[in-house]
Design a protein around this motif. Sequence first.
Motif, short mmCIF file in Angstrom:
data_model
loop_
_atom_site.label_atom_id
_atom_site.label_comp_id
_atom_site.label_asym_id
_atom_site.label_seq_id
_atom_site.Cartn_x
_atom_site.Cartn_y
_atom_site.Cartn_z
N TRP A 153 -3.51 -12.65 25.61
CA TRP A 153 -3.47 -13.63 26.70
C TRP A 153 -4.85 -13.92 27.29
CZ3 TRP A 153 -0.19 -9.26 26.74
CH2 TRP A 153 -0.73 -8.11 27.31
N ALA A 154 -5.90 -13.67 26.51
CA ALA A 154 -7.26 -13.93 27.01
C ALA A 154 -7.63 -15.41 26.93
CB ALA A 154 -8.28 -13.10 26.22
N PHE A 167 -7.25 -1.37 22.46
CA PHE A 167 -6.43 -1.77 23.60
C PHE A 167 -6.82 -3.16 24.10
CE2 PHE A 167 -4.82 -1.12 28.05
CZ PHE A 167 -3.49 -1.03 27.68
N TYR A 168 -8.12 -3.39 24.24
CA TYR A 168 -8.57 -4.72 24.68
C TYR A 168 -8.35 -5.76 23.59
CZ TYR A 168 -10.76 -2.58 28.76
OH TYR A 168 -10.99 -1.92 29.94
N ARG A 169 -8.40 -5.32 22.35
CA ARG A 169 -8.19 -6.27 21.24
C ARG A 169 -6.76 -6.81 21.28
NH1 ARG A 169 -10.03 -3.09 17.24
NH2 ARG A 169 -8.08 -2.78 16.09
N LEU A 170 -5.79 -5.93 21.53
CA LEU A 170 -4.40 -6.38 21.60
C LEU A 170 -4.14 -7.24 22.83
CD1 LEU A 170 -2.53 -3.14 20.44
CD2 LEU A 170 -2.98 -5.21 19.11
N ASP A 205 -12.34 -16.04 18.16
CA ASP A 205 -12.85 -16.51 19.44
C ASP A 205 -12.85 -15.43 20.52
OD1 ASP A 205 -13.39 -19.01 18.50
OD2 ASP A 205 -11.56 -19.94 19.28
N TYR A 206 -11.92 -14.49 20.46
CA TYR A 206 -11.72 -13.59 21.60
C TYR A 206 -11.83 -12.09 21.26
CZ TYR A 206 -10.21 -17.85 23.83
OH TYR A 206 -10.17 -19.13 24.34
N ASN A 230 -14.71 -11.80 26.73
CA ASN A 230 -15.50 -11.91 27.96
C ASN A 230 -15.53 -10.55 28.67
OD1 ASN A 230 -16.45 -12.45 30.59
ND2 ASN A 230 -15.61 -14.50 30.57
N PRO A 231 -16.72 -10.03 28.97
CA PRO A 231 -16.80 -8.71 29.62
C PRO A 231 -16.02 -8.62 30.92
CG PRO A 231 -18.95 -9.34 28.80
CD PRO A 231 -18.06 -10.54 28.64
#
Length: 646
Positions: free
Chosen positions: A88-89, A81-84, A72-73, A162-163
């Motif tokens: 909390w997304a 870095f954004y994947r980890l 989903d995220y 989400n961008p």
Amino acid sequence: MYFFAFALLLLTLLLACGGGVLALLQLRRPQENALRLVEKAHWGISACLLVASACLLHALYWQDYSLKYVADYTDNVLPLFYRLTAFWAGQPGSMLFWALCVGGMGSLFACTGGYRRLSAATRLWFWVFFLIIMAFFALLLTVWNNPFIMLDPAPADGNGLNPLLQNPGMIFHPPLLFLGYGGFAVPSCLALAQALSREPDEERWFVPSRPVSLLAWAFLTAGIVLGMWWAYMELGWGGYWAWDPVENASLIPWLVGTAALHTAIIEQRRGRLTRFNVLLMGLTTLSTFFATFLVRSGIIESVHAFGSGSVGLPLGIFVIAGLVLTVWITCLSPAGRRAAPQAEEAQADTRRARLFAAEDTLLAVAILLLVMAVIILNATMWPVTSALFTSSSMGLEASFYNRVILPLCALMLLLLAYCPWLLSGSRTARLVSLLGALGAALGLWLSGYDNVVALLATAGAVGFGLALLMRLARTPLKNMSRHAGVLGLHLGLALLALGIAFSGPYKLEHDHAFAPGDSLQLGGMTVTLKELLEGTQPGYHFLEARLEVRRDGKLIGELAPQQRIYDKFGSMRFTEVDVIPGLGNEVYASLLGLDQNERAYVKVSLEPLVNWIWIGGTLMCLFPLLMLRRRVAASRRGRARTPGDA
């Protein structure tokens, strides 16, 4: 592995319920070593949450799309870095992280000397309340927000992040908020515990819990400031605080918690406001759950909100039940009345200072903070409450908050400027701060700055800052470490207030359609479009405007704002702003798109003193850390004091 992770969440629920029941039984019929078993239950909870979190991070790292949360995220092109930080997304991951923060803060407090000096009864009551919170988190994670739901078959790619969340501000903003929320659970539970433990000879709850309270306040402040910076840099509208409902929801715990920290000083110095302080600290934690309720219930619309979800109802019930319990303990229960120190009346004649003493000023500041919290709460909920007596709900615009809240902030700054002025024994220091405040307001007014609220806020910030600097200058070097944290924190507040006073009412902005070579004159700046570029990066297409900025013919910098269309988010357009930083005016540019003539439509603004907000906010977050060692040492020196002596 994910079945094991879910089993750990179930074990967390069992340990929390079992530990809470055991603590209650121990309070009724004392048994040897029962307290140790309760403490071990908490350590087991922290370990379970830590391992479950590690399992989720493992899935994010290896892009295991068999886990629904990962699919989903994240996606194949999302940087590591954004994947980890997608941890909390979404709702399930963020709830797991919040639970981990609460458990971690409880473990940190259990390792302190302040916790070990508490009586057994107080510690047991503390774990009763704390484990209720942990059990609620475990219930949410196992019933309504399970982050370990599996997909079969697993997709080859995920939906992507989400961008708006692919920004450094949003990497650190949510975890810092959750660390602040989790930290305030410790003093809240301890305050309620001491109200029920009937231990009149132990130090007041705010002394042993103060290191955790300061950490929680610093984390929450950092989270809010980073959220402001994210809104400023990512949303492209040129501001940093839109009085969005979810922004307001995170501000309310900060206002209530800040008021509680100040009124605790009054109790420590005079022995007053005992039950009121317990109530305030309890409301601080309840307001964090209410903020989460607003984000996740779907009752309001916000760019920050998760949308409607199944956790809204249990969160609402938990907040209401917690409010009833907190009010009953602090105001109605016999134990709550016994918790008030006897010294409150005994010391009334001997220790009460003159009218408008420093403690009275602190109380006035705390009342203003609470008034602002109540106003913001009612205004935020107005779309819901107005729907009860009208056919359609009505929201309040940002102009309402600016008219009502900003004057109260200016008044608070004036009160804060008066407090160190009052404490100072030097007439020179008082005169310098007073003349500085009046001179700043007069000089700005003569320069054409006629916004009354901005002038009052500037006068208060300048007077406050000068009073703090004069007090710091008069502090002996051997006592510098003792006062540096408090003075530095409040100096940061003065700088932040100065930035807000100017960046809002005095910014210049203009939306202009640029053809290549066209220029815009704005506040002495000349902004020229050099070229318009299009390109592709992994996961998105972009349109970029290259702008050159000159002052009096001298090049001061270049801007390259972008507009992006991400492959997995349809035709939605996302703005990437660019700035030329400055301690005076910061040049800000946001590419809004192309007009019908293929000209670049760009918002250009000059943001006066906006960077003082980030500088002041940073000082407010860092200087409390200097206070931790001093607070721990002070609690050790005061361990023999009674509540009346505090």
